[in-house]
Design a protein around this motif. Structure first.
Motif, PDB file in Angstrom:
ATOM      1  N   THR A  98       0.818  -1.205   0.000  1.00  0.00           N
ATOM      2  CA  THR A  98       0.000   0.000   0.000  1.00  0.00           C
ATOM      3  C   THR A  98       0.851   1.254   0.000  1.00  0.00           C
ATOM      4  O   THR A  98       2.075   1.201   0.123  1.00  0.00           O
ATOM      5  N   GLY A  99       0.179   2.406  -0.132  1.00  0.00           N
ATOM      6  CA  GLY A  99       0.853   3.689  -0.081  1.00  0.00           C
ATOM      7  C   GLY A  99      -0.167   4.804   0.077  1.00  0.00           C
ATOM      8  O   GLY A  99      -1.345   4.637  -0.241  1.00  0.00           O
ATOM      9  N   ASN A 100       0.293   5.942   0.587  1.00  0.00           N
ATOM     10  CA  ASN A 100      -0.613   7.076   0.794  1.00  0.00           C
ATOM     11  C   ASN A 100      -0.662   7.921  -0.468  1.00  0.00           C
ATOM     12  O   ASN A 100       0.305   8.574  -0.846  1.00  0.00           O
ATOM     13  N   GLU A 101      -1.794   7.893  -1.129  1.00  0.00           N
ATOM     14  CA  GLU A 101      -1.944   8.515  -2.441  1.00  0.00           C
ATOM     15  C   GLU A 101      -2.237  10.003  -2.381  1.00  0.00           C
ATOM     16  O   GLU A 101      -1.606  10.804  -3.081  1.00  0.00           O
ATOM     17  N   ASP A 102      -3.204  10.399  -1.576  1.00  0.00           N
ATOM     18  CA  ASP A 102      -3.733  11.766  -1.633  1.00  0.00           C
ATOM     19  C   ASP A 102      -3.442  12.614  -0.409  1.00  0.00           C
ATOM     20  O   ASP A 102      -3.892  13.765  -0.339  1.00  0.00           O
ATOM     21  N   GLY A 103      -2.742  12.055   0.577  1.00  0.00           N
ATOM     22  CA  GLY A 103      -2.482  12.812   1.787  1.00  0.00           C
ATOM     23  C   GLY A 103      -3.622  12.773   2.793  1.00  0.00           C
ATOM     24  O   GLY A 103      -3.583  13.473   3.812  1.00  0.00           O
ATOM     25  N   GLN A 104      -4.649  11.947   2.500  1.00  0.00           N
ATOM     26  CA  GLN A 104      -5.736  11.805   3.462  1.00  0.00           C
ATOM     27  C   GLN A 104      -5.264  11.005   4.672  1.00  0.00           C
ATOM     28  O   GLN A 104      -4.202  10.388   4.659  1.00  0.00           O
ATOM     29  N   ARG A 105      -6.077  10.993   5.705  1.00  0.00           N
ATOM     30  CA  ARG A 105      -5.688  10.421   6.982  1.00  0.00           C
ATOM     31  C   ARG A 105      -6.411   9.094   7.237  1.00  0.00           C
ATOM     32  O   ARG A 105      -7.622   9.074   7.462  1.00  0.00           O
ATOM     33  N   CYS A 106      -5.686   7.999   7.125  1.00  0.00           N
ATOM     34  CA  CYS A 106      -6.151   6.669   7.548  1.00  0.00           C
ATOM     35  C   CYS A 106      -7.300   6.114   6.715  1.00  0.00           C
ATOM     36  O   CYS A 106      -8.057   5.259   7.189  1.00  0.00           O
TER      37      CYS A 106
ATOM     38  N   VAL B 210       0.899  11.337   8.700  1.00  0.00           N
ATOM     39  CA  VAL B 210       0.506  11.086   7.317  1.00  0.00           C
ATOM     40  C   VAL B 210       1.686  11.436   6.417  1.00  0.00           C
ATOM     41  O   VAL B 210       2.236  12.538   6.502  1.00  0.00           O
ATOM     42  N   ARG B 211       2.087  10.510   5.561  1.00  0.00           N
ATOM     43  CA  ARG B 211       3.212  10.721   4.646  1.00  0.00           C
ATOM     44  C   ARG B 211       2.719  10.515   3.214  1.00  0.00           C
ATOM     45  O   ARG B 211       2.776   9.416   2.676  1.00  0.00           O
ATOM     46  N   GLN B 212       2.235  11.573   2.611  1.00  0.00           N
ATOM     47  CA  GLN B 212       1.724  11.476   1.248  1.00  0.00           C
ATOM     48  C   GLN B 212       2.833  11.051   0.292  1.00  0.00           C
ATOM     49  O   GLN B 212       3.952  11.542   0.341  1.00  0.00           O
ATOM     50  N   GLY B 213       2.513  10.079  -0.573  1.00  0.00           N
ATOM     51  CA  GLY B 213       3.458   9.608  -1.564  1.00  0.00           C
ATOM     52  C   GLY B 213       4.417   8.542  -1.082  1.00  0.00           C
ATOM     53  O   GLY B 213       5.253   8.071  -1.846  1.00  0.00           O
ATOM     54  N   ILE B 214       4.305   8.136   0.180  1.00  0.00           N
ATOM     55  CA  ILE B 214       5.184   7.100   0.723  1.00  0.00           C
ATOM     56  C   ILE B 214       4.461   5.758   0.688  1.00  0.00           C
ATOM     57  O   ILE B 214       3.263   5.672   0.940  1.00  0.00           O
ATOM     58  N   ASN B 215       5.208   4.703   0.376  1.00  0.00           N
ATOM     59  CA  ASN B 215       4.631   3.367   0.236  1.00  0.00           C
ATOM     60  C   ASN B 215       5.181   2.397   1.273  1.00  0.00           C
ATOM     61  O   ASN B 215       6.229   2.643   1.884  1.00  0.00           O
ATOM     62  N   TYR B 216       4.459   1.277   1.433  1.00  0.00           N
ATOM     63  CA  TYR B 216       4.717   0.369   2.540  1.00  0.00           C
ATOM     64  C   TYR B 216       4.622  -1.095   2.114  1.00  0.00           C
ATOM     65  O   TYR B 216       4.040  -1.431   1.082  1.00  0.00           O
ATOM     66  N   ALA B 217       5.163  -1.949   2.970  1.00  0.00           N
ATOM     67  CA  ALA B 217       5.086  -3.399   2.778  1.00  0.00           C
ATOM     68  C   ALA B 217       4.872  -4.067   4.122  1.00  0.00           C
ATOM     69  O   ALA B 217       5.082  -3.451   5.186  1.00  0.00           O
ATOM     70  N   GLN B 218       4.471  -5.337   4.077  1.00  0.00           N
ATOM     71  CA  GLN B 218       4.266  -6.107   5.303  1.00  0.00           C
ATOM     72  C   GLN B 218       5.345  -7.172   5.440  1.00  0.00           C
ATOM     73  O   GLN B 218       5.635  -7.903   4.491  1.00  0.00           O
ATOM     74  N   GLU B 219       5.933  -7.254   6.615  1.00  0.00           N
ATOM     75  CA  GLU B 219       7.021  -8.200   6.869  1.00  0.00           C
ATOM     76  C   GLU B 219       6.541  -9.644   6.711  1.00  0.00           C
ATOM     77  O   GLU B 219       5.374  -9.961   6.950  1.00  0.00           O
ATOM     78  N   THR B 220       7.479 -10.507   6.326  1.00  0.00           N
ATOM     79  CA  THR B 220       7.152 -11.916   6.094  1.00  0.00           C
ATOM     80  C   THR B 220       7.988 -12.869   6.941  1.00  0.00           C
ATOM     81  O   THR B 220       7.814 -14.086   6.848  1.00  0.00           O
ATOM     82  N   TYR B 221       8.873 -12.340   7.774  1.00  0.00           N
ATOM     83  CA  TYR B 221       9.784 -13.205   8.542  1.00  0.00           C
ATOM     84  C   TYR B 221       9.049 -14.132   9.499  1.00  0.00           C
ATOM     85  O   TYR B 221       9.563 -15.194   9.889  1.00  0.00           O
ATOM     86  N   ASN B 222       7.832 -13.746   9.899  1.00  0.00           N
ATOM     87  CA  ASN B 222       7.068 -14.549  10.867  1.00  0.00           C
ATOM     88  C   ASN B 222       6.246 -15.656  10.205  1.00  0.00           C
ATOM     89  O   ASN B 222       5.600 -16.450  10.896  1.00  0.00           O
ATOM     90  N   ILE B 223       6.283 -15.769   8.895  1.00  0.00           N
ATOM     91  CA  ILE B 223       5.489 -16.787   8.203  1.00  0.00           C
ATOM     92  C   ILE B 223       6.112 -18.179   8.280  1.00  0.00           C
ATOM     93  O   ILE B 223       5.398 -19.169   8.520  1.00  0.00           O
TER      94      ILE B 223
END
Length: 281
Positions: free
Chosen positions: A222-230, A246-259
Motif C-alpha cells: 500500500t501507499g498514501n496517495e492523496d495525503g488523506q488520513r487513515c 501522514v506521509r503522502q506519496g510514501i509506500n509500505y510493505a508487510q514483513e514476512t519473517y514470521n510466516i
C-alpha cells in the motif's frame, strides 16, 4: 492498496498511486569490502489477474513439497478479507503467470487451495499450487524465492519486483511503522520505503527482496496517495503513543519473517506451531 481499478488499468502504468515514499574503520585496519548486491530479476515472480506475486519457499521446505505462491490478502479472488477475518483451507483454481529472469511468461501455474489469507496485522495470501518446486525447476529452470526468517533491518537495500507490470523498484528500508491504519484495517510493524520505491496500482503482492541476499523480507501492499488520513489508499502511521503521521506519496510493505514458523513438513500450515504468531481464525 496498490491494486489497479478496472477503469484505470490503461492509465495506471504511468499514473500510479503517487510517488512513494542509511564508523569508519581505524586507519590501521583495512576496511571490510562491502557486500555486492545481487542481480535481482523477475525469475520466480508471477503475475496475477490484478496483482503481483512470487513463488516462495521457506528455509525448511523440500524440493518435493507443493509450491506456494505469495501475494496480498487484498488480492484474494473472493474479495478482501474483513478486519479480524482469517481464511484457511479455501478451495481455489486461480492461475498465475510464471516469469523468467527477463519478465517473460513461460508457464501457467494453478492453485488448488488458499492456504492462508488475512488483512489483520498483515496483508498476505498464500496459495498452494498443483505442482512442486522440483517440477517447476525441471520443466522451466525456475527456482522459488526463499522467505527470510529473521526481522528485516532498517537501511537495507531492497528491490520491489512487480510481475504484473514487469517492473523492478529499487530503494531502501526507511524504517518500521508500529501501526499502519488504512480504512477498516490495521497492519503491525510495517516496512516503510524510502521515496524511490514509488509503487503503483498492480504492484500489490510484489516480493520485497533484500538486494544482498536475494531473500524475501516483505510483501508490497500500500501507499498514501492523496495525503488523506487513515482512509483506503491513504494509510496513516500510528506510533505506540497514538500519535498519527501522514506521509503522502510514501509506500509500505508487510514483513514476512514470521510466516516460516507457521509451516511444517510438506509446507503444511500449522498455526499452533511453536513460534507462529500469524493471526488465527
Amino acid at each position: 492498496m496498490n491494486k489497479p481499478l478496472l477503469a484505470v488499468l490503461a492509465a495506471a502504468a504511468t499514473v500510479g498511486l503517487g510517488a512513494t515514499p542509511a564508523l569508519a574503520a581505524p586507519h590501521t585496519t583495512a576496511p571490510h569490502p562491502a557486500k555486492a548486491a545481487l542481480a535481482v530479476d523477475f525469475a520466480g515472480t508471477v503475475s496475477l489477474s490484478n496483482c503481483s506475486g512470487s513463488v516462495i519457499r521457506f528455509p525448511g521446505s523440500a524440493d518435493t513439497d507443493p509450491a506456494l505462491v505469495l501475494t496480498n490478502g487484498h488480492c484474494l479472488e473472493t474479495g478482501m478479507p474483513g478486519a479480524g477475518q482469517v481464511i484457511t483451507g479455501q478451495s481455489s483454481s486461480r492461475t498465475f503467470g510464471l516469469l523468467n529472469s527477463a519478465g517473460t511468461k513461460i508457464a501457467t501455474l494453478r492453485a488448488n487451495q488458499v492456504v492462508y489469507s488475512t488483512m489483520t496485522d498483515t496483508d498476505v495470501t498464500i496459495y498452494r499450487t498443483t505442482t512442486t518446486y522440483a517440477a517447476i525447476r525441471s520443466s522451466y529452470g525456475i527456482s522459488p524465492l526463499t522467505v527470510q526468517d529473521t526481522h528485516p533491518v532498517a537501511g537495507t537495500a531492497i528491490k520491489v519486483v512487480s510481475g504484473y507490470w514487469k517492473r523492478i523498484y529499487s530503494c531502501n528500508i526507511d524504517g518500521f511503522v508500529y501501526r499502519l491504519k488504512e480504512g477498516d484495517w490495521t497492519f503491525k510493524d510495517s516496512v516503510r520505503y524510502t521515496s524511490a520505491c514509488d509503487t503503483i496500482g498492480g504492484t500489490s503482492g510484489s516480493p520485497v527482496i533484500d538486494a544482498t541476499t536475494g531473500k524475501v523480507v516483505a510483501v508490497n501492499n500500500t501507499g498514501n496517495e492523496d495525503g488523506q488520513r487513515c482512509t483506503v489508499n491513504n494509510p496513516c502511521e500510528v506510533d505506540a503513543s497514538g500519535n498519527v503521521t501522514v506521509r503522502q506519496g510514501i509506500n509500505y510493505a508487510q514483513e514476512t519473517y514470521n510466516i516460516p514458523a507457521c509451516f511444517t513438513t510438506g509446507n503444511k500450515l500449522n498455526l499452533s506451531a511453536a513460534g507462529c504468531t500469524l493471526p488465527k481464525p
